[in-house]
Design a protein around this motif. Structure first.
Motif, mmCIF file in Angstrom:
data_model
loop_
_atom_site.group_PDB
_atom_site.id
_atom_site.type_symbol
_atom_site.label_atom_id
_atom_site.label_comp_id
_atom_site.label_asym_id
_atom_site.label_seq_id
_atom_site.Cartn_x
_atom_site.Cartn_y
_atom_site.Cartn_z
ATOM 1 N N LEU A 18 3.456 11.280 17.202
ATOM 2 C CA LEU A 18 3.301 9.895 17.615
ATOM 3 C C LEU A 18 3.009 9.068 16.376
ATOM 4 N N VAL A 19 3.804 8.014 16.162
ATOM 5 C CA VAL A 19 3.659 7.176 14.977
ATOM 6 C C VAL A 19 3.203 5.793 15.410
ATOM 7 N N LEU A 20 2.106 5.312 14.809
ATOM 8 C CA LEU A 20 1.607 3.959 15.050
ATOM 9 C C LEU A 20 1.740 3.172 13.751
ATOM 10 N N ALA A 21 2.537 2.111 13.800
ATOM 11 C CA ALA A 21 2.674 1.215 12.652
ATOM 12 C C ALA A 21 1.762 0.024 12.863
ATOM 13 N N LEU A 22 0.862 -0.201 11.935
ATOM 14 C CA LEU A 22 -0.124 -1.273 12.084
ATOM 15 C C LEU A 22 0.528 -2.648 11.987
ATOM 16 N N PRO A 23 -0.130 -3.663 12.548
ATOM 17 C CA PRO A 23 0.415 -5.028 12.519
ATOM 18 C C PRO A 23 0.557 -5.541 11.088
ATOM 19 N N PRO A 24 1.312 -6.622 10.887
ATOM 20 C CA PRO A 24 1.485 -7.175 9.540
ATOM 21 C C PRO A 24 0.168 -7.510 8.856
ATOM 22 N N ARG A 25 -0.833 -7.900 9.643
ATOM 23 C CA ARG A 25 -2.156 -8.189 9.083
ATOM 24 C C ARG A 25 -3.211 -7.441 9.891
ATOM 25 N N THR A 26 -4.016 -6.670 9.202
ATOM 26 C CA THR A 26 -5.086 -5.914 9.854
ATOM 27 C C THR A 26 -6.424 -6.453 9.364
ATOM 28 N N GLY A 27 -7.253 -6.905 10.303
ATOM 29 C CA GLY A 27 -8.551 -7.468 9.935
ATOM 30 C C GLY A 27 -9.501 -7.410 11.109
#
Length: 274
Positions: A18-27
């Motif tokens: 399972l691959v999770l690609a994080l959003p363009p901005r992580t905060g």
């Protein structure tokens, strides 16, 4: 990849992972939502035959310390569940790779340059009893050191990160108390309670050693002086060692250095700190 309920977070399955690609901005603005998605991915897919979880940092920008805290907690959860957690960090992202090395996270999680490399070989399933337990306080202290001005970091971790461990050196009647994490208005009371309990159990000679990266966010002298009085009343002492600069400055400012030196202190000595 398909979108999940977290804006910008994408999921896919690659070679059983399972691959999770994080959003363009992580905060901090989306930290809680991403954390819950990661926790769900670590638990639910285990019943669906997924080999492991890959977190892709390739297209995200870390806005603050939240991304590193997210990773530290996800790794701890994966270890407890016996799951495999891998990261994708492009070689071009030198800043994140340096942060992983500086905090120790790079030694806890496998880091790969791309998704293909991350899923190329079957993951090794880590059993909780076989895994070397990471030191959460040390990792989080290192994250704080990288982001000393991140106010949300302290608010997110208000009291759960104070660590207190004890050791009993052979031939020494002092109990060594190692303190790490964050010392603030909340955690200082926990420290006082822990030391008081030790004294009540006849451990009256206490030597407190603070971690090199401990964060002092309050004036702990009222609590420490109260504990010293209690120990001295029982014929013992409270000494401090390896003090961080801020705590050393507070003690020196009040002229209390001799009061917390190593060695035996007797009841008459109490007059020197009044």
């Amino acid at each position: 990849m398909t979108k999940t309920t977290v804006p910008g977070l994408r999921t896919a399955t690659e070679r059983g992972h399972l691959v999770l690609a994080l959003p363009p901005r992580t905060g901090w603005h989306n930290y809680t939502a991403i954390r819950e998605a990661l926790y769900e991915a670590l638990t639910v897919p285990s019943a669906r035959g997924h080999a492991g979880l890959v977190v892709d940092f390739g297209e995200t920008v870390l806005m603050d310390a939240s991304g590193l805290v997210l990773l530290a907690r996800a790794q701890a959860r994966a270890r407890l569940l016996g799951r495999t957690l891998r990261l994708v960090v492009p070689p071009s992202d030198g800043r994140l790779r340096d942060a992983l090395d500086a905090t120790g996270l790079g030694g806890l999680v496998q880091v790969h340059p791309d998704i293909e490399a991350a899923v190329a070989t079957p993951p090794r399933v880590v059993r909780p009893r076989d895994a070397a337990a990471p030191d959460p306080a040390q990792v989080l202290d290192a994250i704080r050191a990288l982001h000393p001005e991140d106010v949300r970091l302290s608010r997110c971790l208000p009291d759960a990160e104070l660590t207190i461990t004890t050791a009993y050196p052979p031939g020494d009647d002092h109990v060594l108390v190692h303190v790490g994490g964050v010392l603030d208005q909340i955690t200082v009371s926990r420290l006082g309670e822990a030391l008081t309990t030790m004294i009540e159990k006849d451990a009256v000679h206490l030597r407190v050693l603070t971690h090199d990266l401990i964060r002092v966010r309050c004036d702990p002298l009222p609590v420490l002086l109260g504990i010293r009085w209690r120990a001295c009343a029982e014929g013992g002492c409270l000494s401090l060692a390896n003090l961080p600069p801020r705590l050393r400055q507070i003690i020196d400012r009040e002229g209390l250095g001799p009061a917390f030196q190593c060695g035996r202190l007797t009841a008459p000595d109490l007059t020197t700190v009044s």
